[in-house]
Write a protein that holds these residues in place. Structure first.
Motif, mmCIF file in Angstrom:
data_model
loop_
_atom_site.group_PDB
_atom_site.id
_atom_site.type_symbol
_atom_site.label_atom_id
_atom_site.label_comp_id
_atom_site.label_asym_id
_atom_site.label_seq_id
_atom_site.Cartn_x
_atom_site.Cartn_y
_atom_site.Cartn_z
ATOM 1 N N ALA A 21 36.509 34.336 12.338
ATOM 2 C CA ALA A 21 36.065 33.674 13.570
ATOM 3 C C ALA A 21 35.744 32.205 13.311
ATOM 4 C CB ALA A 21 34.852 34.398 14.157
ATOM 5 N N ILE B 158 27.890 34.388 25.572
ATOM 6 C CA ILE B 158 28.095 34.067 24.161
ATOM 7 C C ILE B 158 27.095 34.785 23.258
ATOM 8 C CG2 ILE B 158 28.077 32.206 22.448
ATOM 9 C CD1 ILE B 158 29.314 30.437 24.701
ATOM 10 N N GLN C 261 32.428 25.835 24.230
ATOM 11 C CA GLN C 261 31.651 27.076 24.269
ATOM 12 C C GLN C 261 31.763 27.815 22.936
ATOM 13 O OE1 GLN C 261 33.609 28.606 27.854
ATOM 14 N NE2 GLN C 261 31.556 28.967 28.713
ATOM 15 N N ARG C 262 32.949 27.917 22.405
ATOM 16 C CA ARG C 262 33.153 28.626 21.135
ATOM 17 C C ARG C 262 32.328 28.003 20.014
ATOM 18 N NH1 ARG C 262 37.647 31.859 22.030
ATOM 19 N NH2 ARG C 262 39.103 31.052 23.560
ATOM 20 N N ARG C 263 32.293 26.677 19.980
ATOM 21 C CA ARG C 263 31.555 25.994 18.907
ATOM 22 C C ARG C 263 30.059 26.315 18.940
ATOM 23 N NH1 ARG C 263 35.521 22.089 19.855
ATOM 24 N NH2 ARG C 263 34.227 20.956 21.332
ATOM 25 N N ALA D 152 33.996 34.510 30.317
ATOM 26 C CA ALA D 152 33.785 33.239 29.614
ATOM 27 C C ALA D 152 32.671 32.374 30.190
ATOM 28 C CB ALA D 152 35.094 32.449 29.541
ATOM 29 N N PHE E 204 36.908 31.469 26.599
ATOM 30 C CA PHE E 204 35.904 30.438 26.352
ATOM 31 C C PHE E 204 36.577 29.108 26.013
ATOM 32 C CE2 PHE E 204 33.520 34.320 25.291
ATOM 33 C CZ PHE E 204 32.415 34.141 26.104
ATOM 34 N N ILE F 125 37.587 29.184 15.268
ATOM 35 C CA ILE F 125 36.810 28.291 16.126
ATOM 36 C C ILE F 125 36.885 26.847 15.650
ATOM 37 C CG2 ILE F 125 34.462 27.697 16.867
ATOM 38 C CD1 ILE F 125 33.904 30.769 16.886
ATOM 39 N N LEU G 81 35.099 35.869 21.150
ATOM 40 C CA LEU G 81 34.438 34.587 20.936
ATOM 41 C C LEU G 81 35.362 33.566 20.296
ATOM 42 C CD1 LEU G 81 31.033 35.886 19.594
ATOM 43 C CD2 LEU G 81 31.327 34.426 21.609
ATOM 44 N N SER G 82 36.240 34.032 19.428
ATOM 45 C CA SER G 82 36.978 33.081 18.612
ATOM 46 C C SER G 82 38.394 32.777 19.063
ATOM 47 C CB SER G 82 37.008 33.558 17.163
ATOM 48 O OG SER G 82 37.712 34.772 17.047
ATOM 49 N N GLN G 83 39.060 33.718 19.729
ATOM 50 C CA GLN G 83 40.446 33.409 20.030
ATOM 51 C C GLN G 83 40.997 34.056 21.281
ATOM 52 O OE1 GLN G 83 42.952 34.753 16.846
ATOM 53 N NE2 GLN G 83 41.986 36.737 16.743
#
Length: 118
Positions: A94, A33, A66-68, A28, A62, A98, A56-58
């Motif tokens: 995703a 990313i 960070q995900r955004r 993470a 992160f 997010i 990345l999403s779940q």
């Protein structure tokens, strides 16, 4: 660790690539990313693309912030003709994970929503 995992994402052995993607999601760091987005878009194996999207999403570690940062790229992928239907479905999944939004599977709708947020 990040350098080792990033190098492993290009290994011809699918198991090594799979676990490298998992490792990056759990590491993470910001530097993971974009490579995960690239893997999600370009890896030849659906299971690896799916793991990159999930990381990345779940399922990764992160932060929400960070995900955004992945959202603009995911919006570009939303109607990318190079992606198969399954992968495009993962794009919208995703985006929902997010953002917390439940918008339809429509790139224009997602882009309009995003535009109003920034």
């Amino acid at each position: 660790v990040a350098d080792i995992l990033l190098a492993a994402t290009h290994d011809p052995n699918e198991n090594i690539r799979y676990w490298a993607v998992e490792g990056l999601a759990y590491l993470a760091v910001d530097a993971a990313i974009q490579p995960l987005l690239d893997i999600f878009h370009d890896d030849p194996l659906p299971m690896i693309r799916e793991r990159a999207a999930c990381g990345l999403s779940q399922s990764g570690m992160f932060s929400a912030t960070q995900r955004r940062t992945a959202v603009p790229t995911l919006l570009r992928y939303a109607d990318d003709g190079a992606l198969d239907q399954q992968t495009q479905g993962w794009v919208f999944h995703a985006l929902r994970d997010i953002t917390g939004q439940t918008l339809p599977r429509d790139a224009h709708t997602w882009r309009e929503w995003y535009r109003t947020q920034h």
